[in-house]
Enzyme design. Sequence first.
Site, short mmCIF file in Angstrom:
data_model
loop_
_atom_site.label_atom_id
_atom_site.label_comp_id
_atom_site.label_asym_id
_atom_site.label_seq_id
_atom_site.Cartn_x
_atom_site.Cartn_y
_atom_site.Cartn_z
N ARG A 35 37.69 3.41 -39.75
CA ARG A 35 36.76 3.77 -41.51
C ARG A 35 36.57 2.85 -42.25
NH1 ARG A 35 37.77 9.44 -40.48
NH2 ARG A 35 37.31 9.34 -41.94
N LYS A 72 35.87 14.15 -46.92
CA LYS A 72 35.22 16.07 -47.02
C LYS A 72 36.17 17.13 -47.68
CE LYS A 72 32.88 15.79 -43.20
NZ LYS A 72 31.91 16.53 -42.05
N GLU A 115 29.93 16.46 -38.81
CA GLU A 115 30.04 18.27 -38.75
C GLU A 115 29.45 18.47 -39.57
OE1 GLU A 115 33.53 19.13 -38.78
OE2 GLU A 115 33.71 21.24 -38.49
#
Length: 563
Positions: free
Chosen positions: A265, A275, A37
């Site tokens: 992850r 983020k 994104e």
Amino acid sequence: MSNKETSAPTHFIRQIIERDLAAGKNDGKIHTRFPPEPNGYLHIGHAKSICLNFGLAKDYAGGQCNLRFDDTNPHKENEDYVNAIKEDVKWLGFDWEDRLYYASDYFEKLYGYAVELIKAGKAYVCDLNAEQTREYRGTLTDPGRESPYRNRSVEENLDLFARIRAGEFEDGSRVLRAKIDMASPNMNMRDPTLYRIRHGVIHHQTGEAWCIYPMYDFTHPISDALEGITHSLCTLEFEDHRPLYDWILDNITIDCHPQQIEFSRLNLEYTVMSKRKLTQLVDEGLMTGWDDPRMPTIAGLRRRGYTPKSIRTFCERIGVTKSANSVEMGMLEACIREDLDQHARRALAVLDPLKVVIENYPEEKVEMLDAPYHPKDESMGSRQLAFTREIYIDRADFREEANKKYKRMVTGGEVRLRNAYVIKCEQVIKDDDGEIIELRCSYDPETLGANPVGRKVRGVIHWASASQGVPAEVRIYDRLFNHPAPDSDKSVESFLQHINPDSLRTVQAIVEPSLRQAEVGEQFQFEREGYFCVDQESSHDKVIFNRTVTLRDTWAKIEGEGS
Ligand code: ATP
Ligand code: MG
């Protein structure tokens, strides 16, 4: 049987792919995608996903990997992030060739699939507000309740959805929801939202064409299918979304059904990886930018002196599994050390200068001494060191007294200057406060490239000429946080409270003359100090270095280490 073209270590996703290839699934092809994104810069966690997705495509014959911007939240996204992400993926050594996509490319098609769902009685316009929706959803232990708008007719839903798109209703007043199961034990299946209204944002790709935006869970499976993705790899938090991924594809007329596979992850100790939190560090001015060398972003690591190869090696070593864990920073550091040990030129730099006057050396003399750039690689050539009567050594390399374990300079003792002579400390000069300000030494002219006769020298230290050396700013970086998992410590209000106040220390150093010409990005091993690179703010008038990493793991520092 398999068309695997790599020696990379295997893992469960490779095994699934090889089984699929062997069974002739997907016409014997593998097609992956990396779907960031564009709402921030990429970090080392993304590198894991990039190496996995692009790596797999590279490793199997005919494999392909798309770069797809998942751009459905325009109020958080922008073109600068798009460009930074492209740059970082390329820099890491991967190529999407002509396969660059945006989820927003599919807005019209996505709208069409939503209409399909409505026509099939599988989606409806819901007028509950956000708070009511939450209330109706139920909890993990209690089933949800059906929305009073759930049984609107297909005609009414089609009419309302068209008018929503036309801009008749304001933000938050209505959403489009899938009609699945309000009693499902999986919360994601309780009539999830597919579209919401957002007026007044200018999308970086589609401008003001749309006032409705599709949700990730609706957009992602369809984008994957439209691109012919075979294996859709994502992180574990999407495991519970997989039934919805499959539901969407099973209930529209699309003939491709990618397989979603989840992996854990990457978490790295002493830093944060979300983020949102990285954005906070930048927005609150705690970092100089996304490329601050303390940031775990690709841009930060690059500026810090990490090489693409070191990051790829790291991603290979951490492997791909389903178990959540936190990786030690030492593992990442070991990868860059290995790379730089092999490829970085050696140089002499004194980070905490203490003046040394060699009393029996001629005053005006400047002697050029040849020194190899690399002790194990002659092909790298050599540079000239300037030797003069006045030089600097590092303050930490002198003690007035020390036991035999201290392999540096002591009063009355001898030490070798790297690539130069053996000197002996004759006298210590102090100021009125008792601070050592200068050492008076003598040198032995017979010891250039030869051992002194009949005596043993304690060790080797680095140095720089006082008159010929170059002043330089050196930025010494340490961990950004002083807590191994700053964002999971519940005892503090904010992860920001764990910021390491000493994460940046700037020192004025004297470096060997050849470094005046160093170009931005060039990397060196400052002997006995660590690996350093020339910062982007550096110029030939003002040379600036960033410390990439120490020579050894400093968190296990050994007192009195030798040369
Ligand atoms: P963040 O939580 O940091 O914002 P994200 O998952 O929202 O991360 P995206 O831009 O949506 O960020 O991620 C793009 C791809 O990178 C996704 O497929 C995602 O699963 C993967 N990814 C993100 N963070 C990590 C991580 N720490 N380890 C491995 N893969 C990751
Ligand atoms: Mg995301």
